[in-house]
Design a protein around this motif. Structure first.
Motif, PDB file in Angstrom:
ATOM      1  N   ARG A 268      44.842  33.967  30.874  1.00 40.42           N
ATOM      2  CA  ARG A 268      44.517  34.613  32.363  1.00 40.42           C
ATOM      3  C   ARG A 268      45.324  33.875  33.309  1.00 40.42           C
ATOM      4  O   ARG A 268      45.764  32.689  33.348  1.00 40.42           O
ATOM      5  CB  ARG A 268      43.030  34.453  32.545  1.00 40.42           C
TER       6      ARG A 268
ATOM      7  N   TYR B  68      41.686  41.494  36.884  1.00 44.75           N
ATOM      8  CA  TYR B  68      40.175  41.039  37.309  1.00 44.75           C
ATOM      9  C   TYR B  68      40.087  40.447  38.693  1.00 44.75           C
ATOM     10  O   TYR B  68      41.014  39.918  39.103  1.00 44.75           O
ATOM     11  CB  TYR B  68      39.846  39.822  36.500  1.00 44.75           C
TER      12      TYR B  68
ATOM     13  N   TRP C 134      33.416  36.842  38.898  1.00 44.16           N
ATOM     14  CA  TRP C 134      34.172  37.589  38.377  1.00 44.16           C
ATOM     15  C   TRP C 134      33.828  38.948  38.138  1.00 44.16           C
ATOM     16  O   TRP C 134      32.705  39.320  37.873  1.00 44.16           O
ATOM     17  CB  TRP C 134      34.488  36.932  36.888  1.00 44.16           C
TER      18      TRP C 134
ATOM     19  N   GLY D 273      36.735  43.630  35.175  1.00 43.14           N
ATOM     20  CA  GLY D 273      38.315  44.076  34.829  1.00 43.14           C
ATOM     21  C   GLY D 273      38.441  45.491  34.788  1.00 43.14           C
ATOM     22  O   GLY D 273      37.339  45.962  34.277  1.00 43.14           O
TER      23      GLY D 273
END
Length: 130
Positions: A45, A98, A120, A123
């Protein structure tokens, strides 16, 4: 509990634009550091952009070198949203994007480390074809 919901991903051709949106709920949005990260298949990521709270009404925005000049991050505190405007997309931008948030006042390289964000979204997929 802070919740983040992304939207706006899709399939586009190289050179086209997309706008990703992240809607936040459950916290004091205006003071959060909000970021966008992306992850391509088989890769880690990586940081894309972030917007941080400096003082009462002042924010700073930062973008990764790989997207500088093409991507822009913008937050709307009245709507509790943070958008990522992506222009001149190319196939290397293909990834799951994300949205992330933290209560911490991050600076410098700490802004770019995904481990420093505790919240988070799920996505949204962005695919850029040639």
């Amino acid at each position: 509990q802070v919740q983040l919901v992304e939207s706006g991903g899709g399939l586009v051709q190289a050179g086209e634009s997309l706008r990703l949106s992240c809607a936040a709920s459950g916290g004091t949005f205006k003071s959060y550091t909000m970021g966008w990260f992306r992850q391509a298949p088989g890769k880690e990521r990586e940081f894309v952009a972030t917007t941080t709270w400096n003082s009462d009404t002042t924010y700073s925005g930062y973008t990764a070198d790989s997207v500088k000049g093409r991507f822009t991050i913008a937050r709307d505190n009245a709507k509790n949203t943070v958008n990522l405007h992506m222009n001149s997309l190319n196939p290397e931008d293909t990834a799951v994007y994300y949205c992330a948030a933290t209560r911490s006042r991050l600076t410098g390289q700490t802004l770019r480390n995904p481990n420093n964000y505790e919240y988070w979204g799920q996505g949204t997929q962005v695919t850029v074809s040639t």
